[in-house]
Design an enzyme around this catalytic site. Structure first.
Site, PDB file in Angstrom:
ATOM      1  N   PRO A 106      -4.660   4.831  -4.359  1.00 43.01           N
ATOM      2  CA  PRO A 106      -3.827   3.805  -5.015  1.00 43.01           C
ATOM      3  C   PRO A 106      -4.226   2.409  -4.550  1.00 43.01           C
ATOM      4  CG  PRO A 106      -2.483   5.505  -3.942  1.00 43.01           C
ATOM      5  CD  PRO A 106      -3.895   5.702  -3.479  1.00 43.01           C
ATOM      6  N   GLU A 107      -4.487   1.528  -5.500  1.00 44.08           N
ATOM      7  CA  GLU A 107      -4.850   0.155  -5.188  1.00 44.08           C
ATOM      8  C   GLU A 107      -3.643  -0.741  -5.475  1.00 44.08           C
ATOM      9  OE1 GLU A 107      -7.504  -0.796  -3.779  1.00 44.08           O
ATOM     10  OE2 GLU A 107      -8.897   0.872  -4.016  1.00 44.08           O
ATOM     11  N   ARG A 115      -3.051  14.245   1.506  1.00 44.30           N
ATOM     12  CA  ARG A 115      -4.032  13.993   2.571  1.00 44.30           C
ATOM     13  C   ARG A 115      -3.419  13.340   3.810  1.00 44.30           C
ATOM     14  NH1 ARG A 115      -9.437  11.708  -0.002  1.00 44.30           N
ATOM     15  NH2 ARG A 115     -10.128  12.110   2.117  1.00 44.30           N
ATOM     16  N   HIS A 149       3.602  19.112   0.298  1.00 44.20           N
ATOM     17  CA  HIS A 149       2.994  17.786   0.476  1.00 44.20           C
ATOM     18  C   HIS A 149       4.013  16.661   0.503  1.00 44.20           C
ATOM     19  CE1 HIS A 149      -0.786  19.752   0.205  1.00 44.20           C
ATOM     20  NE2 HIS A 149      -0.618  20.102  -1.063  1.00 44.20           N
ATOM     21  N   ARG A 160     -20.954 -16.622   4.633  1.00 43.70           N
ATOM     22  CA  ARG A 160     -20.978 -15.149   4.739  1.00 43.70           C
ATOM     23  C   ARG A 160     -22.261 -14.593   4.125  1.00 43.70           C
ATOM     24  NH1 ARG A 160     -15.135 -12.251   4.409  1.00 43.70           N
ATOM     25  NH2 ARG A 160     -13.848 -14.021   5.036  1.00 43.70           N
TER      26      ARG A 160
END
Ligand SMILES: [Zn+2]
Length: 272
Positions: A2-3, A108, A90, A152
């Site tokens: 999930p972002e 997970r 889960h 950078r």
């Protein structure tokens, strides 16, 4: 994984329903990424405030009882249910309230629920430190991006992914924003010109805005707190399209690996 858009979609899907609810119980399943850090008994009776998001974290304020910082990790999803089905294998965190059950399902177990006295108190403050600007914050613009990238040497794609300049540009969204801005993902970050930084900042905001409108991206099994899948992946211009034709110019989309993550780009439309 999930972002930011998926986390924001999740927040919007239950924030209004849970605000004002009273905590009536708390159940912990198997250990998550970090321990809860508080005796669950002390949270009973607390009233839930307005759920906030910072980066990919959600903050559930609990009044005088502090609050809970939640992260969905790699595979987590939150559901706010008006029934209380038995917890499955889960389901590792249940917050029972008088309005329903907030449940974290995380196969997970890289997700987390961490208690803090306040957003500014430890350990929450440390977890949130180092996060870049929110993409929809008006301070995030080309000027900011250009200044932050200067000096950078890392590739521009990886500079976006790092999340210390702007949060939310996870892998799929970084690829899509670089395509939209016409920037080769391998360009050294410090070499990005100011006009191209303007384009990229706008692209990051646009791509994330579209993902929010589409309900996020369902790459594997993302659902919001009502079980609704997102559809942003249907709009992807480059992500996941290796070998397929660029929708703008017809050139075959390429996939390379940068920092152990797949990058998809159009070698014609995106320039160094
Ligand atoms: Zn192209």
């Amino acid at each position: 994984m999930p972002e930011l858009p998926e986390v924001e979609v999740t927040r919007r899907s239950f924030a209004a329903a849970i605000e004002g609810a009273r905590v009536t119980g708390l159940r912990l399943g198997k250990p998550l990424r970090w321990p809860l850090g508080v005796d669950p008994e002390t949270l009973l009776g607390a009233r839930v405030g307005a759920v906030q998001r910072r980066g990919k974290y959600l903050w559930l304020p609990l009044g005088a009882a502090g609050g809970l910082l939640m992260h969905l990790g790699m595979s987590g999803s939150l559901a706010f249910l008006d029934t209380t089905p038995a917890s499955g294998a889960h389901d590792h965190f249940d917050l029972h309230t008088d309005r329903g059950l907030l449940r974290l399902t995380d196969p997970r177990r890289f997700g987390a629920v961490v208690w803090g006295a306040a957003l500014e108190a430890e350990p929450v403050a440390t977890l949130l430190a180092g996060l870049g600007l929110e993409p929809f914050d008006e301070r995030f613009d080309g000027l900011h991006l250009h200044a932050a990238l200067s000096g950078r040497r890392v590739a521009i794609k990886q500079a976006l992914l790092a999340g210390d300049i702007v949060v939310g540009a996870g892998n799929i969204y970084a690829c899509e924003a670089l395509f939209m801005a016409g920037i080769d993902p391998r360009l050294a970050a410090g070499k990005l010109s100011r006009p191209r930084a303007d384009k990229l900042a706008l692209a990051v905001r646009t791509v994330l805005g579209r993902a929010l409108e589409a309900g996020g991206t369902t790459l594997r099994d993302f659902r919001d707190a009502h079980g609704v899948a997102g559809s942003f992946q249907m709009q992807a211009q480059v992500y996941g399209r290796e070998g397929e034709s660029c929708r703008r110019c017809g050139t075959a989309i390429r996939r390379i690996v940068q920092g152990q993550r797949s990058t998809f780009f159009c070698p014609s439309c995106q320039k160094r």
